[in-house]
Design an enzyme around this catalytic site. Structure first.
Site, PDB file in Angstrom:
ATOM      1  N   TRP A   1       9.222  -9.475  -8.189  1.00  0.00           N
ATOM      2  CA  TRP A   1       8.476 -10.551  -7.537  1.00  0.00           C
ATOM      3  C   TRP A   1       8.886 -11.218  -7.827  1.00  0.00           C
ATOM      4  O   TRP A   1       8.382 -12.662  -7.385  1.00  0.00           O
ATOM      5  CB  TRP A   1       7.244  -9.958  -6.916  1.00  0.00           C
ATOM      6  CG  TRP A   1       5.837 -10.223  -8.340  1.00  0.00           C
ATOM      7  CD1 TRP A   1       5.278  -9.424  -8.619  1.00  0.00           C
ATOM      8  CD2 TRP A   1       5.816 -11.587  -8.416  1.00  0.00           C
ATOM      9  NE1 TRP A   1       4.815 -10.130  -9.344  1.00  0.00           N
ATOM     10  CE2 TRP A   1       4.747 -11.186  -9.603  1.00  0.00           C
ATOM     11  CE3 TRP A   1       5.331 -12.918  -7.971  1.00  0.00           C
ATOM     12  CZ2 TRP A   1       3.401 -11.952 -10.005  1.00  0.00           C
ATOM     13  CZ3 TRP A   1       4.227 -13.831  -8.985  1.00  0.00           C
ATOM     14  CH2 TRP A   1       4.084 -13.383  -9.713  1.00  0.00           C
TER      15      TRP A   1
ATOM     16  N   GLY B   1       0.920  -1.080  -0.313  1.00  0.00           N
ATOM     17  CA  GLY B   1       0.324   0.129  -0.035  1.00  0.00           C
ATOM     18  C   GLY B   1       1.074   0.943  -0.167  1.00  0.00           C
ATOM     19  O   GLY B   1       0.164   2.657   0.489  1.00  0.00           O
ATOM     20  N   ALA B   2       2.146   1.267  -0.549  1.00  0.00           N
ATOM     21  CA  ALA B   2       3.413   2.458   0.277  1.00  0.00           C
ATOM     22  C   ALA B   2       2.392   3.400  -1.428  1.00  0.00           C
ATOM     23  O   ALA B   2       2.219   4.458  -0.589  1.00  0.00           O
ATOM     24  CB  ALA B   2       4.468   1.866  -0.400  1.00  0.00           C
TER      25      ALA B   2
ATOM     26  N   CYS C   1      -5.468   0.816 -13.649  1.00  0.00           N
ATOM     27  CA  CYS C   1      -6.310  -0.442 -13.691  1.00  0.00           C
ATOM     28  C   CYS C   1      -6.290  -0.626 -14.732  1.00  0.00           C
ATOM     29  O   CYS C   1      -6.612  -1.792 -15.763  1.00  0.00           O
ATOM     30  CB  CYS C   1      -7.575  -0.365 -13.247  1.00  0.00           C
ATOM     31  SG  CYS C   1      -7.202  -0.806 -11.194  1.00  0.00           S
TER      32      CYS C   1
ATOM     33  N   THR D   1       6.743  -0.820   2.381  1.00  0.00           N
ATOM     34  CA  THR D   1       6.224  -1.412   3.124  1.00  0.00           C
ATOM     35  C   THR D   1       6.838  -3.202   2.197  1.00  0.00           C
ATOM     36  O   THR D   1       7.255  -3.166   1.506  1.00  0.00           O
ATOM     37  CB  THR D   1       4.608  -1.949   1.998  1.00  0.00           C
ATOM     38  OG1 THR D   1       5.307  -1.057   0.705  1.00  0.00           O
ATOM     39  CG2 THR D   1       3.912  -0.554   2.779  1.00  0.00           C
TER      40      THR D   1
ATOM     41  N   ASP E   1      10.831   3.956  -6.236  1.00  0.00           N
ATOM     42  CA  ASP E   1      10.388   2.577  -7.178  1.00  0.00           C
ATOM     43  C   ASP E   1      10.468   1.608  -6.451  1.00  0.00           C
ATOM     44  O   ASP E   1      10.587   0.742  -6.687  1.00  0.00           O
ATOM     45  CB  ASP E   1       9.321   2.447  -7.554  1.00  0.00           C
ATOM     46  CG  ASP E   1       7.655   1.437  -7.044  1.00  0.00           C
ATOM     47  OD1 ASP E   1       7.722   0.897  -6.336  1.00  0.00           O
ATOM     48  OD2 ASP E   1       7.570   0.758  -7.948  1.00  0.00           O
TER      49      ASP E   1
ATOM     50  N   VAL F   1       0.385  -5.064 -12.419  1.00  0.00           N
ATOM     51  CA  VAL F   1       1.027  -3.950 -13.020  1.00  0.00           C
ATOM     52  C   VAL F   1       0.653  -4.264 -14.556  1.00  0.00           C
ATOM     53  O   VAL F   1       0.642  -3.153 -15.350  1.00  0.00           O
ATOM     54  CB  VAL F   1       2.368  -3.563 -12.903  1.00  0.00           C
ATOM     55  CG1 VAL F   1       2.324  -3.706 -11.254  1.00  0.00           C
ATOM     56  CG2 VAL F   1       3.152  -5.291 -12.755  1.00  0.00           C
TER      57      VAL F   1
HETATM   58 CA    CA Z   1       6.279   0.401  -5.908  1.00  0.00          CA
END
Ligand code: CA
Length: 729
Positions: free
Chosen positions: A428, A216-217, A651, A275, A340, A582
């Site tokens: 990730w 949620g950063a 989105c 986060t 980021d 993303v």
């Molecule tokens: Ca991020």
């Protein structure tokens, strides 16, 4: 978060495959040893620390997120190998009823597969037949979707001491019985429900505890990790990753240290970020837990901490005592993060010879493009070679341990293309490590991004958190306009599968992918590296050369990592297929499977001689319909574009081009156009995930956005008609 640009115009589609015929010779790997260790009372066995730590003694199972506590994700199974892989075929498929991204690593224990699908739903499936044994739905409200950055995703469960642990999109941690999915306990992990906290990561279990962070950063939260008692859910410790409001006492001593590195801003009002949304690793050799800490909120440090400073513990790997949560050491990959550049990516533990010395190391390829080798005992930096093209920094200074930033890509004065972008050189998606060779197989990407300082801050020196949407500190309003202006200087976006030596920094081989966003990786003792791609192909590559030995069209874009297991002498390869995350933001023009067919989430399981057949889905009609009348003025259209970029594009896709997952607004019919205001303002479709945006969009702006959608649809419709008429004539 992602930018709103178009890309992927360059690069040819390469789908040619080399299928090597070879005689099939089943090897002898089975899960024999596991049968002596299972707890008969539970179908899922009684997994404890010893069993996870000794996972190598039961190679038929996949006991934990990264296989065992070392998280190497290297399958010891050899039945599927270079010689036999040509006979690999589909054993079965299971439709999991999802059309968004599936990102979980399936856990395999004693003939059962445990995994999550969208909205944090847990599935227990017979690993041989694919029959669903039970399902646990934590009932995440669909309208929560707008409070999470990247869709209703979840990266999996932890199976431990008879329970299955899942963390939900809306921030709860739940224990259910492994035998039947019945709830044992549930806790709320969120400290402030006025902020948009979410969880997508898999819980980690060790020492009778469950460790979980959050995300949620971008929405403006403060990161932390909590340890709970695995049996009861009782809180044991909490470690904050960034300092809070300086007028309040420090929660723990590490915050006093961290606070000295934040200067001049009001970061706690925006949230600070940091986060821990993905990687948490337990190291039994040092009895410590490694926390992979994320980016700052907002992204730009001149807003977050105008007096400078490293902003601990952003973008850091923090080692804390497993029992107390007190810090043993930290290493910050990107001091004063400005891009980021999270360090939440998977961490792998290994023993390696470094400069002639045996070292216990931690390996990570965070977003910033450098591959780090740290000593696990004290966090000493041993290596930091680039694994992709990096333009933000020239190198990491091994004396200071700090990256040397490139002043030419500083974006405080003017907008700049930077590599890596916020997807990172690696995100990730899991990597896989062959410790015997010292080689990491990793999914990587060049994903350029335009960074440009927030316009209002530039003009007024003031940045106000918007609680209803993302707070990047960038000029997101004009992102599509900047991308169009700077298109000619845009670096090419593409993906790779790389075999990388983290000690020498040498790349042994690299496979190019058309699309940048591909699946996690599984390497095996069979000499193979498995990876799925955005175009829908699952492939096996020769681990020594990168030669493609096998490929299979699943018709589904993939992100999740494959795993392998064996039951009754048969080896299987399993992957959850379905893209998103993303992907949604970018508005790709690459011909991904999601764009071509849609995105129907499935568990796909393969074995030698498997003869199940996947049906090719219907190819989507992507003809943009005739649009309602465009009535807006140029000023209204510009306002609509800016509001779309800030509120909708994340989105529904940059330039109103969706990625095949969330509805493409260019395709709206007259019925949707007629109730557009009711959808955006009144939330009439909130049960389907499209919540009301009345807190961030005025009715007038809703109409401006709709007009911008019409204008974009008209442009793309006309272009498509020109292409088809020139092709026809
Ligand atoms: Ca991020």
């Amino acid at each position: 978060m992602m930018n709103l640009i178009t890309m992927g115009r360059r690069g040819a589609l390469i789908l040619a495959t080399a299928l090597l015929g070879a005689a099939c010779s089943p090897a002898s790997d089975t899960n024999e040893s596991s049968t002596t260790q299972t707890n008969q009372a539970l179908p899922a066995g009684n997994i404890d620390d010893a069993r996870i730590n000794n996972a190598a003694s039961e190679p038929g199972n996949w006991l934990a997120h990264g296989l065992d506590y070392r998280e190497q994700r290297f399958s010891p199974l050899t039945q599927i190998n270079r010689d036999t892989v040509a006979k690999l075929g589909l054993a079965y498929e299971l439709d999991v009823g999802s059309n968004d991204a599936l990102e979980a690593t399936p856990i395999v224990v004693d003939n059962t597969l445990f995994f999550t699908s969208t909205y944090s739903i847990v599935h227990a499936v017979d690993a041989v037949s694919g029959e669903e044994l039970w399902r646990y739905d934590p009932q995440v409200p669909k309208e929560f979707l707008r409070k999470a950055c990247c869709g209703p995703i979840n990266r999996g469960v932890s199976v431990y001491q008879g329970n299955v642990y899942v963390a939900t999109l809306d921030g709860r941690l739940v224990a259910v019985k492994a035998s039947n999915g019945e709830k044992v306990w549930e806790v709320d992990t969120v400290i402030d429900r006025d902020r948009f906290y979410s969880i997508t990561g898999a819980p980690k279990t060790a020492k009778g505890k469950v460790f979980i962070g959050n995300g949620g950063a971008e929405f403006g939260v403060r990161g932390y990790v909590t340890a709970y008692d695995a049996a009861t859910g009782e809180q044991i410790w909490r470690f904050y990753t960034v300092p809070g409001d300086p007028s309040l006492p420090f929660e723990h001593p590490e915050m006093e240290l961290a606070a000295t590195t934040w200067k001049g801003g009001a970061w706690w009002e925006v949230g600070g970020g940091g986060t821990v949304w993905n990687s948490i690793v337990y190291d039994p050799e040092f009895d410590q837990v490694y926390l992979g800490v994320g980016n700052g909120a907002p992204w730009t440090r001149v807003i977050r901490s105008p007096g400078g400073g490293d902003n601990l513990f952003l973008s850091s790997i923090v080692a804390v005592d497993a029992d107390t949560g007190s810090m043993n050491w930290y290493y910050q990959t990107t001091p004063g993060d400005n891009w980021d550049y999270t360090a939440v990516q998977d961490m792998t533990l290994a023993d390696m010879t470094v400069d002639g010395e045996e070292r216990k190391v931690l390996l990570q390829a965070p977003k910033n493009g450098f591959f780090y080798v740290l000593d696990r005992e004290d966090g000493e930096l041993l290596r930091a070679h680039p694994y992709v093209k990096t333009t933000w920094a020239t190198h990491v200074d091994m004396e200071t341990g700090r990256p040397v930033e490139n002043p030419e890509t500083d974006y405080t004065e003017e907008a700049k293309w930077v590599l890596p972008g916020p997807l990172g050189g690696h995100d990730w998606q899991a990597m896989s490590f062959d410790e015997s060779k010292g080689i990491m197989y990793l999914p990587a990407q060049d994903f350029p991004f335009i960074y440009s300082l927030n316009k209002e801050f530039k003009e007024t020196g003031y940045f106000k958190r918007n609680p209803g949407t993302t707070n990047l500190g960038l000029d997101m309003e004009n992102s599509s306009i900047l991308a169009a202006e700077m298109e000619d200087s845009a670096p090419v976006a593409k993906g790779y599968l790389k075999a990388f030596d983290p000690i020498s920094g040498e790349e042994l081989w690299s496979v190019d992918h058309v699309h940048y966003w591909n699946s996690g990786v599984l390497a095996s003792a069979g000499g193979l590296v498995f990876q799925g791609d955005g175009l829908g192909y699952l492939s096996a590559y020769d681990a020594d050369t990168g030669e493609k030995l096998w490929t299979y069209n699943t018709y589904i874009s993939m992100l999740a990592p494959p795993v392998s297991y064996a039951i009754d002498g048969t080896q299987y390869v399993a992957i959850l297929a379905g893209t998103g995350g993303v992907e949604n933001f970018v508005g790709t023009t690459n011909e991904t499977a999601a764009l071509k067919y849609g995105n129907f989430g499935k568990l796909l399981v393969f074995k030698l001689g498997g003869d199940a057949v996947l049906k090719e889905p219907r190819i989507r009609d992507r003809t943009i319909p005739e649009q309602p009348l465009l009535t807006a003025s140029a000023d209204q259209l510009l306002r609509g574009e800016q509001q779309y970029n800030v509120v909708c594009g994340g989105c529904h896709g940059g330039n109103v081009r969706a990625a095949g997952i969330i509805p493409d607004l260019r395709m709206m019919g007259d019925g949707k156009h007629a109730i557009f205001k009711e959808i955006v303002i009144d939330g009439v479709l909130s049960a389907g995930g499209m919540a009301s945006f009345a807190d961030v969009v005025t009715p007038e702006d809703a109409e401006n956005i709709r007009q911008y959608i019409i204008s974009r649809a008209n442009i793309d419709r006309e272009a498509a008609q020109q292409v088809s008429s020139s092709a026809g004539g």
